[in-house]
Design a protein around this motif. Structure first.
Motif, short mmCIF file in Angstrom:
data_model
loop_
_atom_site.label_atom_id
_atom_site.label_comp_id
_atom_site.label_asym_id
_atom_site.label_seq_id
_atom_site.Cartn_x
_atom_site.Cartn_y
_atom_site.Cartn_z
N PRO A 4 0.79 -1.24 0.00
CA PRO A 4 0.00 0.00 0.00
C PRO A 4 0.82 1.29 0.00
CG PRO A 4 -0.95 -1.56 1.53
CD PRO A 4 0.33 -2.17 1.03
N VAL A 5 1.86 1.38 0.81
CA VAL A 5 2.63 2.62 0.90
C VAL A 5 3.36 2.90 -0.40
CG1 VAL A 5 4.52 3.80 2.10
CG2 VAL A 5 2.85 2.48 3.41
N ILE A 33 -6.79 7.93 -5.73
CA ILE A 33 -5.67 7.10 -6.17
C ILE A 33 -5.34 6.02 -5.15
CG2 ILE A 33 -4.68 8.86 -7.67
CD1 ILE A 33 -2.52 9.20 -5.40
N PHE A 34 -5.49 6.34 -3.87
CA PHE A 34 -5.21 5.35 -2.83
C PHE A 34 -6.17 4.17 -2.94
CE2 PHE A 34 -5.55 3.69 1.55
CZ PHE A 34 -4.24 3.27 1.70
N TYR A 35 -7.47 4.46 -3.08
CA TYR A 35 -8.46 3.39 -3.21
C TYR A 35 -8.16 2.51 -4.41
CZ TYR A 35 -12.12 3.96 0.28
OH TYR A 35 -12.83 3.94 1.44
N PHE A 36 -7.94 3.13 -5.58
CA PHE A 36 -7.70 2.33 -6.77
C PHE A 36 -6.38 1.58 -6.70
CE2 PHE A 36 -11.17 4.50 -8.98
CZ PHE A 36 -11.75 3.38 -9.57
N GLY A 37 -5.39 2.14 -6.04
CA GLY A 37 -4.13 1.42 -5.87
C GLY A 37 -4.29 0.20 -5.00
N ILE A 38 -5.05 0.32 -3.94
CA ILE A 38 -5.24 -0.80 -3.01
C ILE A 38 -6.16 -1.85 -3.59
CG2 ILE A 38 -6.12 -1.41 -0.72
CD1 ILE A 38 -3.40 0.12 -0.87
N ILE A 39 -7.20 -1.43 -4.30
CA ILE A 39 -8.17 -2.39 -4.83
C ILE A 39 -7.57 -3.25 -5.94
CG2 ILE A 39 -9.36 -1.15 -6.66
CD1 ILE A 39 -11.96 -2.03 -5.19
N SER A 40 -6.42 -2.85 -6.46
CA SER A 40 -5.76 -3.66 -7.48
C SER A 40 -5.33 -5.02 -6.91
CB SER A 40 -4.54 -2.93 -8.05
OG SER A 40 -3.50 -2.86 -7.10
N ALA A 41 -5.24 -5.13 -5.61
CA ALA A 41 -4.86 -6.40 -4.99
C ALA A 41 -5.92 -7.48 -5.16
CB ALA A 41 -4.56 -6.20 -3.51
N ILE A 42 -7.19 -7.06 -5.33
CA ILE A 42 -8.26 -8.06 -5.45
C ILE A 42 -8.94 -8.07 -6.81
CG2 ILE A 42 -8.74 -8.09 -2.98
CD1 ILE A 42 -11.37 -6.51 -3.73
N VAL A 46 -4.18 -7.30 -11.95
CA VAL A 46 -3.15 -7.65 -10.98
C VAL A 46 -3.63 -8.79 -10.09
CG1 VAL A 46 -1.67 -6.82 -9.12
CG2 VAL A 46 -2.22 -5.32 -11.04
N ALA A 47 -4.57 -8.54 -9.22
CA ALA A 47 -5.26 -9.53 -8.38
C ALA A 47 -4.33 -10.51 -7.66
CB ALA A 47 -6.29 -10.29 -9.21
N MET A 48 -3.23 -9.99 -7.15
CA MET A 48 -2.27 -10.89 -6.50
C MET A 48 -2.85 -11.55 -5.25
SD MET A 48 1.33 -8.94 -7.08
CE MET A 48 2.28 -10.30 -6.49
N SER A 49 -3.65 -10.83 -4.49
CA SER A 49 -4.26 -11.42 -3.30
C SER A 49 -5.24 -12.53 -3.66
CB SER A 49 -4.99 -10.35 -2.49
OG SER A 49 -4.08 -9.39 -2.02
N VAL A 50 -5.93 -12.36 -4.79
CA VAL A 50 -6.89 -13.38 -5.23
C VAL A 50 -6.15 -14.67 -5.57
CG1 VAL A 50 -8.52 -13.98 -7.05
CG2 VAL A 50 -8.57 -11.72 -6.03
N LEU A 73 -16.87 -4.43 -6.21
CA LEU A 73 -17.50 -3.44 -7.08
C LEU A 73 -17.79 -2.13 -6.36
CD1 LEU A 73 -18.44 -2.94 -9.93
CD2 LEU A 73 -20.67 -3.79 -9.29
N ALA A 74 -18.21 -2.22 -5.12
CA ALA A 74 -18.46 -0.99 -4.36
C ALA A 74 -17.18 -0.19 -4.22
CB ALA A 74 -19.03 -1.33 -2.99
N GLY A 75 -16.07 -0.88 -4.11
CA GLY A 75 -14.78 -0.20 -4.03
C GLY A 75 -14.43 0.56 -5.30
N PHE A 76 -14.99 0.14 -6.43
CA PHE A 76 -14.78 0.88 -7.67
C PHE A 76 -15.58 2.17 -7.68
CE2 PHE A 76 -13.85 -3.37 -9.66
CZ PHE A 76 -12.54 -3.10 -9.94
#
Length: 173
Positions: A4-5, A33-42, A46-50, A73-76
């Motif tokens: 995240p950082v 930008i913070f929200y979209f950067g973090i949501i890339s994990a799921i 990218v979806a690395m966490s998935v 989707l709500a995060g989008f």
């Protein structure tokens, strides 16, 4: 695919200035930008966490990814809410801030009901899910008229569902 950082720092340098130049308040731009950067994990691509979760659970990675997109989707939508409705970042008078937070919360909750197919413990059909999804947008958009229309429409759909299924409350597994 960054922590995240590091993700925020890169996006703050590269993307935030352009968003601010487009007319978005600086705080809203940085939250965006913070929200979209973090949501890339799921979310893809990218979806690395998935992929990590699917490997741990020994499940299908694509199916897990699709479920993550549905849940995320709500995060989008939330970052756009910050950009278009400054009251959600506590900028404005107290009354409008409270009203915006309440209606945005109900809108996101209604969107989640539509996506998941459950309304107060009742399983609902696809047309009802689509109605809930559409009506949730009225509460997500800022404005008193859209809020009134959204609340009335959502309340009527929820009442119809609850009255139509009285005594047959489904239990989510």
């Amino acid at each position: 695919g960054l922590p995240p950082v590091a993700c925020y720092l890169i996006l703050a340098v590269m993307a935030a200035p352009a968003i601010v130049k487009a007319g978005v308040e600086p705080m809203a731009a940085h939250l965006f930008i913070f929200y979209f950067g973090i949501i890339s994990a799921i979310t893809p691509p990218v979806a690395m966490s998935v992929f990590a979760a699917a490997a741990i659970a020994e499940s299908n990675a694509m199916r897990t990814g699709l479920e993550a997109v549905k849940l995320g989707l709500a995060g989008f939508i939330v970052p756009f809410m910050f950009a278009y409705c400054p009251e959600l970042i506590l900028s404005g008078d107290t009354g409008s801030i409270i009203l915006s937070i309440i209606t945005a919360t109900i809108g996101i909750y209604t969107l989640a009901m539509g996506l998941e197919g459950y309304v107060l413990g009742h399983i609902v059909t696809l047309p009802v899910r689509l109605l809930l999804g559409c009506f949730s947008l009225f509460l997500i958009l800022p404005g008193l008229l859209t809020d009134v229309i959204g609340i009335a429409a959502i309340a009527s759909v929820v009442l119809i569902v609850v009255r139509g299924k009285k005594g047959t409350v489904s239990q989510a597994v």
